[in-house]
Design a protein around this motif. Structure first.
Motif, PDB file in Angstrom:
ATOM      1  N   ILE A  10       0.867  -1.177   0.000  1.00 14.91           N
ATOM      2  CA  ILE A  10       0.000   0.000   0.000  1.00 14.91           C
ATOM      3  C   ILE A  10       0.900   1.222   0.000  1.00 14.91           C
ATOM      4  O   ILE A  10       1.854   1.304   0.783  1.00 14.91           O
ATOM      5  N   ARG A  11       0.585   2.169  -0.863  1.00 12.73           N
ATOM      6  CA  ARG A  11       1.307   3.440  -0.902  1.00 12.73           C
ATOM      7  C   ARG A  11       0.289   4.563  -0.720  1.00 12.73           C
ATOM      8  O   ARG A  11      -0.699   4.642  -1.448  1.00 12.73           O
ATOM      9  N   MET A  12       0.536   5.404   0.284  1.00  9.74           N
ATOM     10  CA  MET A  12      -0.308   6.570   0.522  1.00  9.74           C
ATOM     11  C   MET A  12       0.462   7.532   1.407  1.00  9.74           C
ATOM     12  O   MET A  12       1.457   7.152   2.040  1.00  9.74           O
ATOM     13  N   ALA A  13       0.027   8.766   1.442  1.00  6.46           N
ATOM     14  CA  ALA A  13       0.665   9.749   2.308  1.00  6.46           C
ATOM     15  C   ALA A  13       0.509   9.315   3.762  1.00  6.46           C
ATOM     16  O   ALA A  13      -0.512   8.746   4.140  1.00  6.46           O
ATOM     17  N   SER A  14       1.512   9.590   4.575  1.00 10.31           N
ATOM     18  CA  SER A  14       1.422   9.227   5.988  1.00 10.31           C
ATOM     19  C   SER A  14       0.760  10.331   6.812  1.00 10.31           C
ATOM     20  O   SER A  14       0.341  10.097   7.940  1.00 10.31           O
ATOM     21  N   SER A  15       0.659  11.524   6.225  1.00 12.56           N
ATOM     22  CA  SER A  15      -0.009  12.625   6.925  1.00 12.56           C
ATOM     23  C   SER A  15      -0.753  13.496   5.925  1.00 12.56           C
ATOM     24  O   SER A  15      -0.417  13.534   4.745  1.00 12.56           O
ATOM     25  N   ALA A  16      -1.795  14.160   6.430  1.00 21.89           N
ATOM     26  CA  ALA A  16      -2.607  15.035   5.583  1.00 21.89           C
ATOM     27  C   ALA A  16      -3.318  16.041   6.467  1.00 21.89           C
ATOM     28  O   ALA A  16      -3.476  15.826   7.676  1.00 21.89           O
ATOM     29  N   LYS A  17      -3.754  17.126   5.849  1.00 21.18           N
ATOM     30  CA  LYS A  17      -4.565  18.112   6.563  1.00 21.18           C
ATOM     31  C   LYS A  17      -6.011  17.635   6.562  1.00 21.18           C
ATOM     32  O   LYS A  17      -6.451  16.942   5.641  1.00 21.18           O
ATOM     33  N   LYS A  18      -6.753  18.010   7.576  1.00 18.55           N
ATOM     34  CA  LYS A  18      -8.156  17.626   7.657  1.00 18.55           C
ATOM     35  C   LYS A  18      -8.890  18.105   6.399  1.00 18.55           C
ATOM     36  O   LYS A  18      -8.750  19.246   5.982  1.00 18.55           O
ATOM     37  N   GLY A  19      -9.638  17.207   5.778  1.00 19.25           N
ATOM     38  CA  GLY A  19     -10.386  17.528   4.562  1.00 19.25           C
ATOM     39  C   GLY A  19      -9.618  17.303   3.275  1.00 19.25           C
ATOM     40  O   GLY A  19     -10.205  17.328   2.192  1.00 19.25           O
ATOM     41  N   GLU A  20      -8.328  17.073   3.358  1.00 19.82           N
ATOM     42  CA  GLU A  20      -7.503  16.859   2.169  1.00 19.82           C
ATOM     43  C   GLU A  20      -7.828  15.503   1.538  1.00 19.82           C
ATOM     44  O   GLU A  20      -8.157  14.537   2.214  1.00 19.82           O
ATOM     45  N   ILE A  21      -7.724  15.437   0.204  1.00 14.59           N
ATOM     46  CA  ILE A  21      -7.935  14.191  -0.524  1.00 14.59           C
ATOM     47  C   ILE A  21      -6.605  13.440  -0.576  1.00 14.59           C
ATOM     48  O   ILE A  21      -5.583  14.001  -0.967  1.00 14.59           O
ATOM     49  N   VAL A  22      -6.637  12.167  -0.183  1.00 17.87           N
ATOM     50  CA  VAL A  22      -5.446  11.316  -0.156  1.00 17.87           C
ATOM     51  C   VAL A  22      -5.633  10.182  -1.160  1.00 17.87           C
ATOM     52  O   VAL A  22      -6.660   9.504  -1.148  1.00 17.87           O
ATOM     53  N   GLU A  23      -4.651   9.987  -2.024  1.00 22.70           N
ATOM     54  CA  GLU A  23      -4.706   8.873  -2.961  1.00 22.70           C
ATOM     55  C   GLU A  23      -4.070   7.643  -2.328  1.00 22.70           C
ATOM     56  O   GLU A  23      -2.981   7.713  -1.765  1.00 22.70           O
ATOM     57  N   VAL A  24      -4.772   6.524  -2.430  1.00 25.82           N
ATOM     58  CA  VAL A  24      -4.278   5.239  -1.933  1.00 25.82           C
ATOM     59  C   VAL A  24      -4.011   4.363  -3.150  1.00 25.82           C
ATOM     60  O   VAL A  24      -4.869   4.227  -4.019  1.00 25.82           O
ATOM     61  N   ARG A  25      -2.817   3.784  -3.209  1.00 25.11           N
ATOM     62  CA  ARG A  25      -2.448   2.897  -4.305  1.00 25.11           C
ATOM     63  C   ARG A  25      -2.001   1.561  -3.715  1.00 25.11           C
ATOM     64  O   ARG A  25      -1.272   1.552  -2.723  1.00 25.11           O
ATOM     65  N   SER A  26      -2.451   0.481  -4.319  1.00 31.24           N
ATOM     66  CA  SER A  26      -2.066  -0.832  -3.809  1.00 31.24           C
ATOM     67  C   SER A  26      -1.753  -1.786  -4.949  1.00 31.24           C
ATOM     68  O   SER A  26      -2.220  -1.623  -6.072  1.00 31.24           O
ATOM     69  N   LEU A  27      -0.952  -2.788  -4.604  1.00 36.01           N
ATOM     70  CA  LEU A  27      -0.545  -3.800  -5.574  1.00 36.01           C
ATOM     71  C   LEU A  27      -0.382  -5.118  -4.819  1.00 36.01           C
ATOM     72  O   LEU A  27       0.102  -5.133  -3.691  1.00 36.01           O
ATOM     73  N   ILE A  28      -0.802  -6.212  -5.436  1.00 37.06           N
ATOM     74  CA  ILE A  28      -0.554  -7.539  -4.878  1.00 37.06           C
ATOM     75  C   ILE A  28      -0.139  -8.465  -6.011  1.00 37.06           C
ATOM     76  O   ILE A  28      -0.650  -8.368  -7.125  1.00 37.06           O
ATOM     77  N   MET A  29       0.804  -9.333  -5.704  1.00 34.12           N
ATOM     78  CA  MET A  29       1.283 -10.272  -6.708  1.00 34.12           C
ATOM     79  C   MET A  29       0.345 -11.484  -6.740  1.00 34.12           C
ATOM     80  O   MET A  29       0.130 -12.142  -5.722  1.00 34.12           O
ATOM     81  N   ASN A  30      -0.252 -11.736  -7.892  1.00 39.03           N
ATOM     82  CA  ASN A  30      -1.135 -12.883  -8.078  1.00 39.03           C
ATOM     83  C   ASN A  30      -1.246 -13.148  -9.572  1.00 39.03           C
ATOM     84  O   ASN A  30      -1.422 -12.211 -10.348  1.00 39.03           O
TER      85      ASN A  30
END
Length: 110
Positions: A10-30
């Motif tokens: 999982i890759r995402m920002a570890s901190s953000a301001k309240k109300g900020e949009i955070v992108e979450v990216r994930s990958l799994i090997m299968n």
């Protein structure tokens, strides 16, 4: 091929301001094989694919995803969430062979 299964990220920002949009990216090997193809020797390659992805934030449901054989190998998933409170995002992947993998990432909201 079994050695290349799992390893969720999982890759995402570890901190953000309240109300900020955070992108979450994930990958799994299968391999995400359908069970309908054959190897070079003509032997059927067994079906092996991710069936469900469950995503929670602070143990509250965020997304429940049902996948099938129509998803490509080593599936990548990205989505956005609004940072309202600090907590832990957890993702759980389950496949049709009983495999179960999880990963989490913490978010601090200032």
């Amino acid at each position: 091929m079994a050695g290349n299964v799992g390893n969720p990220m999982i890759r995402m920002a570890s901190s953000a301001k309240k109300g900020e949009i955070v992108e979450v990216r994930s990958l799994i090997m299968n391999p995400m094989t359908t069970g309908l193809t054959k190897d070079r020797a003509g032997k059927v390659i067994p079906a092996h694919f991710i069936q469900t992805v469950t995503i929670t934030f602070n143990d509250k449901p965020l997304l429940d995803i049902d996948w099938s054989t129509a998803v490509s190998a080593n599936p990548y998933l990205a989505f956005k969430l609004r940072a309202e409170s600090s907590g832990t995002l957890k993702m759980v992947w389950k496949d049709n062979t009983g495999g179960n993998w999880s990963a989490d990432s913490k978010l601090t909201v200032a």
